[in-house]
Design a protein around this motif. Structure first.
Motif, PDB file in Angstrom:
ATOM      1  N   GLY A  37      -3.694   3.638  -2.302  1.00 35.82           N
ATOM      2  CA  GLY A  37      -4.289   2.569  -2.301  1.00 35.82           C
ATOM      3  C   GLY A  37      -3.493   1.295  -2.180  1.00 35.82           C
ATOM      4  O   GLY A  37      -2.626   1.446  -1.532  1.00 35.82           O
ATOM      5  N   SER A  38      -4.328   0.119  -2.296  1.00 38.62           N
ATOM      6  CA  SER A  38      -3.493  -1.247  -2.003  1.00 38.62           C
ATOM      7  C   SER A  38      -3.678  -2.180  -2.683  1.00 38.62           C
ATOM      8  O   SER A  38      -4.950  -2.388  -3.381  1.00 38.62           O
ATOM      9  N   ASN A  61      -9.305  -3.543   2.509  1.00 41.04           N
ATOM     10  CA  ASN A  61     -10.156  -2.919   1.503  1.00 41.04           C
ATOM     11  C   ASN A  61      -9.091  -2.665   0.169  1.00 41.04           C
ATOM     12  O   ASN A  61      -8.775  -1.341  -0.059  1.00 41.04           O
ATOM     13  N   SER A  73       0.644  -1.312  -0.071  1.00 36.98           N
ATOM     14  CA  SER A  73       0.006   0.085  -0.079  1.00 36.98           C
ATOM     15  C   SER A  73       0.762   1.209  -0.084  1.00 36.98           C
ATOM     16  O   SER A  73       2.076   1.187   0.360  1.00 36.98           O
ATOM     17  N   THR A  90     -15.845  -5.449  -1.703  1.00 36.81           N
ATOM     18  CA  THR A  90     -15.049  -4.143  -2.023  1.00 36.81           C
ATOM     19  C   THR A  90     -14.782  -3.716  -3.622  1.00 36.81           C
ATOM     20  O   THR A  90     -14.647  -2.735  -3.859  1.00 36.81           O
ATOM     21  N   GLN A 146      -7.665  -2.211  -3.814  1.00 35.17           N
ATOM     22  CA  GLN A 146      -8.410  -1.929  -5.036  1.00 35.17           C
ATOM     23  C   GLN A 146      -8.138  -2.986  -5.877  1.00 35.17           C
ATOM     24  O   GLN A 146      -8.903  -3.274  -6.932  1.00 35.17           O
TER      25      GLN A 146
END
Ligand code: NI
Ligand code: MN
Length: 222
Positions: free
Chosen positions: A19-20, A41, A15, A65, A43
Motif C-alpha cells: 500500500g501507500s 490512491n 509505497s 479514497t 491508504q
C-alpha cells in the motif's frame, strides 16, 4: 520493495507492495506538482500542519479514497468535522499500522489552525524508517529523533523564509545522522528559491552523507 516518490514541494508518496502513505498532498494549485489529486490512491494521509501548501488536497483525496488521515489533534478533529476518517495524535505519540508505524515529532512552526500544533513524522514502512520534518527551523533535538530510529531517509525543508534554510538543513542532516537526505520545500514560490545542488554538495562533502535531489515525479528505492 519500499519506494519514495517526490510529488513536488513537501509532498511524498511512500509505497511498497502492501500500500501507500501520502504526506502533505499539496497538488492542486502547486506549480511544481507532478500529479493531480485524482492520480493518487493512498491508504493513509499524513498532514504535518494545516497551511495550504501542506493540508492541500487532503479532503478531496480522502473523500474519494477513504484514506485514514493522521495529524495533530486539532487538525484531525477539524478534518473529522469535514467527514473524513481520521486518527488524532500529538507530539511524541506512535501509532502502529498494518505496514509498520507512524510517530509524531515536533516542528517549530505555525499549525495553520487555532490551538493546533505543527509536526513532523517518522514513518516505519516495514522496517524502512523515513523522517518527514514538515515545516520547521533547525532544532537540537533532531539528534534524539535520529537516535531513537536509525533513519534510512530524512526529508528536510531547505528553502528558508518559512523554514530552515539550506545551511541549517546541512546541520540538521548531521544531527539526524540519516543514511540519505532528500531536500524539499524549495523553488515552488519566489521566497523559497534556493539551489538544491549546493545543499547536496555540502551534505556529501562536509558530512559524507548521501543526498538525492529529486525532481517532481521522480522516485527512489529506500
Ligand atoms: Ni507552513
Ligand atoms: Mn510550507
Amino acid at each position: 520493495m519500499a519506494k519514495l516518490r517526490f510529488l513536488g514541494h513537501s509532498c511524498f508518496l511512500l509505497s511498497d507492495e502492501g500500500g501507500s502513505v501520502l504526506i502533505d498532498p499539496f497538488l492542486d494549485g502547486n506549480p511544481k506538482a507532478a500529479v493531480g489529486p485524482d492520480d493518487v490512491n493512498p491508504q493513509v494521509i499524513l498532514v504535518t500542519h494545516a497551511h495550504g501548501d501542506h493540508l492541500g488536497d487532503t479532503v478531496r483525496i480522502a473523500k474519494r479514497t477513504g484514506a485514514l488521515c493522521i495529524s495533530t489533534n486539532e487538525i484531525a478533529v477539524d478534518l473529522q468535522g469535514k467527514g473524513l476518517n481520521t486518527h488524532p495524535m500529538h507530539l511524541g505519540g506512535t501509532k502502529n499500522l498494518e505496514f509498520g508505524s507512524v510517530r509524531v515529532t515536533p516542528a517549530f512552526h505555525g499549525s495553520g489552525i487555532a490551538g493546533g500544533h505543527a509536526c513532523g513524522f517518522v514513518v516505519n514502512l516495514r522496517g524502512k524508517r523515513i523522517y518527514h520534518a514538515g515545516d520547521t527551523c533547525l532544532f537540537g533535538d533532531m539528534k534524539l529523533i535520529g537516535e531513537r530510529d536509525p533513519l534510512d531517509v530524512a526529508l528536510l525543508p531547505i528553502g528558508g523564509n518559512f523554514t530552515m534554510d539550506a545551511e541549517d538543513a546541512v546541520r540538521a542532516t548531521g544531527l539526524l545522522g540519516a543514511r540519505c537526505v532528500v531536500p524539499m520545500h524549495y523553488g515552488t514560490f519566489p521566497p523559497i528559491e534556493t539551489d538544491p545542488e549546493s545543499f547536496r554538495r555540502q551534505v556529501e562533502q562536509v558530512l559524507g552523507i548521501s543526498c538525492r535531489v529529486l525532481a517532481p515525479g521522480q522516485e527512489m528505492e529506500i
